[in-house]
Design an enzyme around this catalytic site. Sequence first.
Site, PDB file in Angstrom:
ATOM      1  N   LYS A  94     -14.496   1.787  14.762  1.00  0.00           N
ATOM      2  CA  LYS A  94     -13.233   1.041  14.952  1.00  0.00           C
ATOM      3  C   LYS A  94     -12.738   1.162  16.395  1.00  0.00           C
ATOM      4  O   LYS A  94     -12.199   0.216  16.960  1.00  0.00           O
ATOM      5  CB  LYS A  94     -12.155   1.556  13.986  1.00  0.00           C
ATOM      6  CG  LYS A  94     -12.358   1.007  12.587  1.00  0.00           C
ATOM      7  CD  LYS A  94     -11.330   1.505  11.577  1.00  0.00           C
ATOM      8  CE  LYS A  94     -11.655   0.903  10.215  1.00  0.00           C
ATOM      9  NZ  LYS A  94     -10.962   1.507   9.099  1.00  0.00           N
ATOM     10  N   ASN A 118       0.857  -1.182   0.000  1.00  0.00           N
ATOM     11  CA  ASN A 118       0.000   0.000   0.000  1.00  0.00           C
ATOM     12  C   ASN A 118       0.894   1.234   0.000  1.00  0.00           C
ATOM     13  O   ASN A 118       2.119   1.126  -0.039  1.00  0.00           O
ATOM     14  CB  ASN A 118      -0.971  -0.012   1.184  1.00  0.00           C
ATOM     15  CG  ASN A 118      -0.234  -0.050   2.511  1.00  0.00           C
ATOM     16  OD1 ASN A 118       0.501   0.859   2.850  1.00  0.00           O
ATOM     17  ND2 ASN A 118      -0.406  -1.145   3.249  1.00  0.00           N
ATOM     18  N   ASP A 148      -5.173  -5.993   4.680  1.00  0.00           N
ATOM     19  CA  ASP A 148      -6.218  -6.864   5.227  1.00  0.00           C
ATOM     20  C   ASP A 148      -6.156  -8.258   4.620  1.00  0.00           C
ATOM     21  O   ASP A 148      -6.633  -9.215   5.212  1.00  0.00           O
ATOM     22  CB  ASP A 148      -7.597  -6.236   4.969  1.00  0.00           C
ATOM     23  CG  ASP A 148      -7.816  -5.022   5.862  1.00  0.00           C
ATOM     24  OD1 ASP A 148      -7.474  -5.107   7.060  1.00  0.00           O
ATOM     25  OD2 ASP A 148      -8.276  -3.977   5.356  1.00  0.00           O
ATOM     26  N   PHE A 159      -5.290   3.912  14.360  1.00  0.00           N
ATOM     27  CA  PHE A 159      -5.565   4.910  13.323  1.00  0.00           C
ATOM     28  C   PHE A 159      -6.760   4.414  12.513  1.00  0.00           C
ATOM     29  O   PHE A 159      -7.061   3.217  12.518  1.00  0.00           O
ATOM     30  CB  PHE A 159      -4.359   5.061  12.377  1.00  0.00           C
ATOM     31  CG  PHE A 159      -3.393   6.108  12.794  1.00  0.00           C
ATOM     32  CD1 PHE A 159      -2.482   5.867  13.804  1.00  0.00           C
ATOM     33  CD2 PHE A 159      -3.371   7.360  12.174  1.00  0.00           C
ATOM     34  CE1 PHE A 159      -1.570   6.831  14.195  1.00  0.00           C
ATOM     35  CE2 PHE A 159      -2.466   8.334  12.552  1.00  0.00           C
ATOM     36  CZ  PHE A 159      -1.561   8.074  13.564  1.00  0.00           C
ATOM     37  N   LYS A 166     -12.380  -2.399  18.258  1.00  0.00           N
ATOM     38  CA  LYS A 166     -11.023  -2.884  18.544  1.00  0.00           C
ATOM     39  C   LYS A 166     -10.609  -2.609  19.993  1.00  0.00           C
ATOM     40  O   LYS A 166      -9.464  -2.800  20.367  1.00  0.00           O
ATOM     41  CB  LYS A 166     -10.038  -2.255  17.554  1.00  0.00           C
ATOM     42  CG  LYS A 166     -10.410  -2.589  16.086  1.00  0.00           C
ATOM     43  CD  LYS A 166      -9.313  -2.284  15.086  1.00  0.00           C
ATOM     44  CE  LYS A 166      -9.807  -2.525  13.659  1.00  0.00           C
ATOM     45  NZ  LYS A 166      -8.761  -2.732  12.680  1.00  0.00           N
ATOM     46  N   LYS A 175      10.304 -16.973  -8.880  1.00  0.00           N
ATOM     47  CA  LYS A 175       9.639 -15.932  -9.650  1.00  0.00           C
ATOM     48  C   LYS A 175       8.641 -16.565 -10.621  1.00  0.00           C
ATOM     49  O   LYS A 175       8.993 -17.507 -11.349  1.00  0.00           O
ATOM     50  CB  LYS A 175      10.684 -15.116 -10.421  1.00  0.00           C
ATOM     51  CG  LYS A 175      10.069 -13.951 -11.156  1.00  0.00           C
ATOM     52  CD  LYS A 175      11.106 -13.143 -11.906  1.00  0.00           C
ATOM     53  CE  LYS A 175      10.416 -12.037 -12.681  1.00  0.00           C
ATOM     54  NZ  LYS A 175      11.325 -11.353 -13.589  1.00  0.00           N
TER      55      LYS A 175
HETATM   56  O1  PMT Z   1       2.896   6.133   6.508  1.00  0.00           O
HETATM   57  P1  PMT Z   1       2.411   7.466   5.982  1.00  0.00           P
HETATM   58  O2  PMT Z   1       2.709   7.635   4.511  1.00  0.00           O
HETATM   59  O3  PMT Z   1       2.913   8.604   6.818  1.00  0.00           O
HETATM   60  O4  PMT Z   1       0.827   7.469   6.094  1.00  0.00           O
HETATM   61  C1  PMT Z   1       0.210   7.476   7.354  1.00  0.00           C
HETATM   62  C2  PMT Z   1      -1.046   6.570   7.381  1.00  0.00           C
HETATM   63  C3  PMT Z   1      -2.088   7.130   6.442  1.00  0.00           C
HETATM   64  C4  PMT Z   1      -0.667   5.159   6.970  1.00  0.00           C
HETATM   65  C5  PMT Z   1      -1.531   6.565   8.869  1.00  0.00           C
HETATM   66  O5  PMT Z   1      -1.855   7.860   9.233  1.00  0.00           O
HETATM   67  C6  PMT Z   1      -2.734   5.629   9.033  1.00  0.00           C
HETATM   68  O6  PMT Z   1      -3.880   6.002   8.836  1.00  0.00           O
HETATM   69  N1  PMT Z   1      -2.474   4.363   9.438  1.00  0.00           N
HETATM   70  C7  PMT Z   1      -3.472   3.283   9.547  1.00  0.00           C
HETATM   71  C8  PMT Z   1      -3.782   2.706   8.192  1.00  0.00           C
HETATM   72  C9  PMT Z   1      -4.809   1.588   8.288  1.00  0.00           C
HETATM   73  O7  PMT Z   1      -4.453   0.452   8.164  1.00  0.00           O
HETATM   74  O8  PMT Z   1      -6.027   1.997   8.595  1.00  0.00           O
HETATM   75  P2  PMT Z   1      -7.317   1.019   8.736  1.00  0.00           P
HETATM   76  O9  PMT Z   1      -8.462   1.936   8.934  1.00  0.00           O
HETATM   77  O10 PMT Z   1      -7.346   0.031   7.620  1.00  0.00           O
HETATM   78  O11 PMT Z   1      -7.045   0.195  10.067  1.00  0.00           O
HETATM   79  C10 PMT Z   1      -7.482   0.643  11.364  1.00  0.00           C
HETATM   80  C11 PMT Z   1      -6.455   0.304  12.419  1.00  0.00           C
HETATM   81  O12 PMT Z   1      -6.326  -1.123  12.525  1.00  0.00           O
HETATM   82  C12 PMT Z   1      -5.062   0.847  12.114  1.00  0.00           C
HETATM   83  O13 PMT Z   1      -4.503   1.296  13.321  1.00  0.00           O
HETATM   84  C13 PMT Z   1      -4.325  -0.368  11.565  1.00  0.00           C
HETATM   85  O14 PMT Z   1      -2.945  -0.302  11.904  1.00  0.00           O
HETATM   86  C14 PMT Z   1      -5.003  -1.530  12.279  1.00  0.00           C
HETATM   87  N2  PMT Z   1      -5.079  -2.770  11.486  1.00  0.00           N
HETATM   88  C15 PMT Z   1      -5.701  -2.814  10.278  1.00  0.00           C
HETATM   89  C16 PMT Z   1      -5.814  -3.997   9.591  1.00  0.00           C
HETATM   90  C17 PMT Z   1      -5.258  -5.172  10.138  1.00  0.00           C
HETATM   91  N3  PMT Z   1      -5.324  -6.345   9.506  1.00  0.00           N
HETATM   92  N4  PMT Z   1      -4.647  -5.118  11.329  1.00  0.00           N
HETATM   93  C18 PMT Z   1      -4.551  -3.950  12.005  1.00  0.00           C
HETATM   94  O15 PMT Z   1      -3.961  -3.904  13.100  1.00  0.00           O
END
Ligand code: PMT
Length: 402
Positions: free
Chosen positions: A337, A209, A278, A323, A341, A288
Amino acid sequence: MFQDKQIVLGVSGGIAAYKAVDLASHLRQLGADVHCIMTDHAARLVSPVTFGEITGHEVAQAMFDHITRWDVGHISLARMADLFVIAPATADIIGKIASGIADDMLSTTVMATKAPVLVVPSMNTQMYENPFVQENMEKLRRAGYTVMEPDAGHLACNTEGKGRFPKTEDILEEAEKILTGRRLLKGKKILVSAGGTREKIDPVRYIGNRSSGRMGYAIARAAYMEDAEVVLVSCTRDLPEPRGVTVVYAEDARGLDAEMNRLYDGADGVIMAAAVSDYRPSVSSDRKIKKEDHSSLDIRLELNPDILRGLGARKSHQFLVGFAAETNDVIAHGKEKLERKNLDMLIANDVSQPGAGFNVSTNIASILYRGGKMEQFPIMSKDELGRIIAERVAEGIKKGSC
Ligand code: PMT
């Protein structure tokens, strides 16, 4: 931060004395009033005239130069200092301070000061590793002095090893940390994740990503500046490791999951800024994949663990922060969330906004708290947002421990 601060810069007789000229110059450019004290040996390596010109003040060197004045030199410098920096600090000056010896202008003044003292050792590796020097540095640390780690690399004695004078920007960062003086996370262990996971398709291809890791790195740096012991689990190797922070690397979601869980129990605050994929390919190839063998390719995906949800489910004492990277209904999705969580705080960013989210130096965030409180912030640098997050985490940990 340095504007109008009185900084006393003690220069002792290491070959890196010439590098302290750059430090003095930067401090002055940042608005500090810099007064320099040199030992006799330092003055043989670099002329006091140089430091005098750079700082705009006469350099103090001999104890009895200005005996006609009533403001006895070492006492007035000791009193006026907001911060006392000794750079470079030789084994000799470190030993003198640790042993309570005051036999020249520098050792006398540092003994008389109540200002915080930053010691920047720089010397040959064998000298640095000498047990007496190590013991003396430990003594200084115990007495509340900040003793920086020297850099490793090529040394003036034409050897490689630890003992190099640190980069000016690193010394300035350490000085800023002392002058800020908040130490909001002193004694706390903070665990941060950063960057985007890479899910392997074959040895050259992956599903990834757009996360650069900048947000997580900014939080790790800010937590360190508040005096936390910080571990950063990084899914990128593209950024320089923040100084003073322990960095461990993870590649994919399962690797990140393992590291976060390994480090979780010992942490007081956990901030999950990483962008976790995810899904991952159900099958990955160790060789490869050749296009000649496939006219089309179906990649079946399966769900990755939700790391944060897993951490939330087994939360004990940790202040847990997530986040939410959203493109619509940001607050509503963020609140959902936070609940699902089991988080204490969540930073929601609308990654469709220019200047927010992935791979830019700024962000636009709302902070949501358990219990419904919310703060909304205008566009700001990720460094600034990192500082706010570190501050809020410190408040959260403090409340939790009351
Ligand atoms: O790295 P940069 O370029 O500075 O960008 C920053 C950012 C946009 C990546 C950061 O600010 C951000 O938003 N990070 C979380 C990205 C994310 O995965 O968001 P989400 O809404 O899909 O997930 C919610 C939360 O669950 C997040 O804290 C994530 O780390 C966590 N998660 C998500 C999926 C997963 N399978 N396991 C997780 O722990």
